[in-house]
Motif scaffolding. Structure first.
Motif, mmCIF file in Angstrom:
data_model
loop_
_atom_site.group_PDB
_atom_site.id
_atom_site.type_symbol
_atom_site.label_atom_id
_atom_site.label_comp_id
_atom_site.label_asym_id
_atom_site.label_seq_id
_atom_site.Cartn_x
_atom_site.Cartn_y
_atom_site.Cartn_z
ATOM 1 N N SER A 66 1.056 11.001 15.785
ATOM 2 C CA SER A 66 -0.299 10.694 15.300
ATOM 3 C C SER A 66 -0.285 10.348 13.818
ATOM 4 N N ARG A 67 0.422 11.140 13.043
ATOM 5 C CA ARG A 67 0.521 10.856 11.607
ATOM 6 C C ARG A 67 1.271 9.551 11.367
ATOM 7 N N ARG A 68 2.346 9.348 12.122
ATOM 8 C CA ARG A 68 3.140 8.122 11.990
ATOM 9 C C ARG A 68 2.279 6.882 12.197
ATOM 10 N N ARG A 69 1.475 6.910 13.239
ATOM 11 C CA ARG A 69 0.636 5.752 13.556
ATOM 12 C C ARG A 69 -0.340 5.437 12.427
ATOM 13 N N ILE A 70 -0.954 6.461 11.855
ATOM 14 C CA ILE A 70 -1.896 6.251 10.754
ATOM 15 C C ILE A 70 -1.165 5.745 9.513
ATOM 16 N N LEU A 71 -0.041 6.363 9.179
ATOM 17 C CA LEU A 71 0.715 5.938 7.996
ATOM 18 C C LEU A 71 1.156 4.482 8.113
ATOM 19 N N LEU A 72 1.662 4.091 9.273
ATOM 20 C CA LEU A 72 2.115 2.710 9.442
ATOM 21 C C LEU A 72 0.956 1.725 9.489
ATOM 22 N N ALA A 73 -0.174 2.155 10.025
ATOM 23 C CA ALA A 73 -1.361 1.298 10.005
ATOM 24 C C ALA A 73 -1.790 1.053 8.557
ATOM 25 N N ASN A 107 -5.717 0.285 1.928
ATOM 26 C CA ASN A 107 -7.132 0.533 1.629
ATOM 27 C C ASN A 107 -8.041 0.342 2.840
ATOM 28 N N ALA A 108 -7.508 0.594 4.019
ATOM 29 C CA ALA A 108 -8.306 0.480 5.243
ATOM 30 C C ALA A 108 -9.351 1.587 5.265
ATOM 31 N N ARG A 146 -5.693 15.593 7.253
ATOM 32 C CA ARG A 146 -4.449 16.353 7.331
ATOM 33 C C ARG A 146 -3.385 15.680 6.459
ATOM 34 N N LEU A 147 -3.305 14.338 6.559
ATOM 35 C CA LEU A 147 -2.365 13.579 5.731
ATOM 36 C C LEU A 147 -2.708 13.707 4.247
ATOM 37 N N LYS A 148 -3.993 13.780 3.952
ATOM 38 C CA LYS A 148 -4.421 13.955 2.555
ATOM 39 C C LYS A 148 -3.988 15.326 2.042
ATOM 40 N N ASP A 149 -4.196 16.359 2.848
ATOM 41 C CA ASP A 149 -3.773 17.715 2.465
ATOM 42 C C ASP A 149 -2.262 17.784 2.239
ATOM 43 N N GLU A 150 -1.514 16.972 2.981
ATOM 44 C CA GLU A 150 -0.053 16.958 2.860
ATOM 45 C C GLU A 150 0.439 16.041 1.733
ATOM 46 N N GLY A 151 -0.491 15.328 1.097
ATOM 47 C CA GLY A 151 -0.133 14.478 -0.039
ATOM 48 C C GLY A 151 0.329 13.081 0.308
ATOM 49 N N PHE A 152 0.152 12.648 1.561
ATOM 50 C CA PHE A 152 0.596 11.320 1.972
ATOM 51 C C PHE A 152 -0.440 10.227 1.716
ATOM 52 N N VAL A 153 -1.718 10.599 1.670
ATOM 53 C CA VAL A 153 -2.787 9.624 1.443
ATOM 54 C C VAL A 153 -3.830 10.199 0.482
ATOM 55 N N ASN A 154 -4.607 9.295 -0.070
ATOM 56 C CA ASN A 154 -5.814 9.671 -0.810
ATOM 57 C C ASN A 154 -6.977 8.928 -0.176
ATOM 58 N N THR A 155 -8.175 9.447 -0.369
ATOM 59 C CA THR A 155 -9.374 8.790 0.147
ATOM 60 C C THR A 155 -10.338 8.553 -1.003
ATOM 61 N N VAL A 190 -8.917 4.616 2.712
ATOM 62 C CA VAL A 190 -7.715 5.444 2.673
ATOM 63 C C VAL A 190 -6.587 4.627 2.053
ATOM 64 N N VAL A 191 -5.821 5.269 1.195
ATOM 65 C CA VAL A 191 -4.709 4.596 0.524
ATOM 66 C C VAL A 191 -3.482 5.510 0.555
ATOM 67 N N LEU A 192 -2.318 4.891 0.752
ATOM 68 C CA LEU A 192 -1.070 5.651 0.726
ATOM 69 C C LEU A 192 -0.754 6.103 -0.699
ATOM 70 N N THR A 193 -0.264 7.314 -0.836
ATOM 71 C CA THR A 193 0.250 7.790 -2.111
ATOM 72 C C THR A 193 1.717 7.362 -2.207
ATOM 73 N N GLU A 194 2.338 7.628 -3.333
ATOM 74 C CA GLU A 194 3.768 7.343 -3.465
ATOM 75 C C GLU A 194 4.553 8.103 -2.396
ATOM 76 N N LYS A 195 4.180 9.361 -2.174
ATOM 77 C CA LYS A 195 4.814 10.176 -1.133
ATOM 78 C C LYS A 195 4.615 9.533 0.243
ATOM 79 N N GLY A 196 3.436 8.963 0.475
ATOM 80 C CA GLY A 196 3.149 8.275 1.733
ATOM 81 C C GLY A 196 3.995 7.027 1.897
ATOM 82 N N HIS A 197 4.162 6.267 0.814
ATOM 83 C CA HIS A 197 5.025 5.075 0.874
ATOM 84 C C HIS A 197 6.461 5.454 1.190
ATOM 85 N N LEU A 198 6.954 6.520 0.567
ATOM 86 C CA LEU A 198 8.312 6.980 0.839
ATOM 87 C C LEU A 198 8.457 7.419 2.293
ATOM 88 N N MET A 199 7.443 8.092 2.818
ATOM 89 C CA MET A 199 7.502 8.535 4.211
ATOM 90 C C MET A 199 7.473 7.346 5.166
#
Length: 154
Positions: free
Chosen positions: A48-55, A61-62, A84-93, A105-114
């Protein structure tokens, strides 16, 4: 229903499950998710997280609504995953400047690395799954699936 599709439908007396196309669609998808989840487990990311991160990687900025459509998920489910992804530091809103009701929603640097790690692992799974197929066969399969999706979306 015309007889030309009778062989593929479960209503016939001599029906064979392996002739039902959606049996194979679900089998392939389920096995793919199992393999990807197994590979991602070491990073603490699930499907579930993978799908959102890759989307988000493909559409920066979707809105949460955009993401929900992209991953074919209920809005409430997508919202939970995003936070949940925001709490984990992968995205910001943030609220959309034009319409504050829209959350972007935007990927953080940590999100880009993931997403890079996810793509590296997915390449392995994809190579495994397409072994023995030519690029042309894969392209034809994708075109067929797009056509079926379009038919079902009417």
């Amino acid at each position: 229903m015309t007889k030309k599709y009778a062989k593929f439908l479960p209503s016939g007396d001599d029906f064979n499950l392996e002739d039902f196309p959606y049996y194979w669609v679900t089998q392939v998808h389920a096995q793919y998710v199992l393999n990807v989840d197994h590979a991602l487990k070491k990073y603490g990311v699930d499907n579930s997280r993978r799908r959102i991160l890759l989307a988000l990687k493909s559409k920066p900025n979707a809105s949460v609504s955009d993401l929900s459509e992209m991953v074919v998920s209920k809005m409430s489910t997508t919202t939970k995953i995003v936070y949940r992804l925001k709490d984990e530091g992968f995205v910001n809103t943030y609220s959309c400047e034009d319409d504050a009701r829209i959350t972007r929603v935007v990927l953080t640097e940590k999100g880009h690395l993931m997403t890079q790690k996810i793509n590296d692992l997915m390449n392995i799974v994809l190579e495994q799954s397409f072994e023995g197929l030519t690029p042309l066969q894969i392209e034809k399969m994708i075109e067929s699936l797009k056509h079926i999706f379009k038919n079902l979306s009417r």
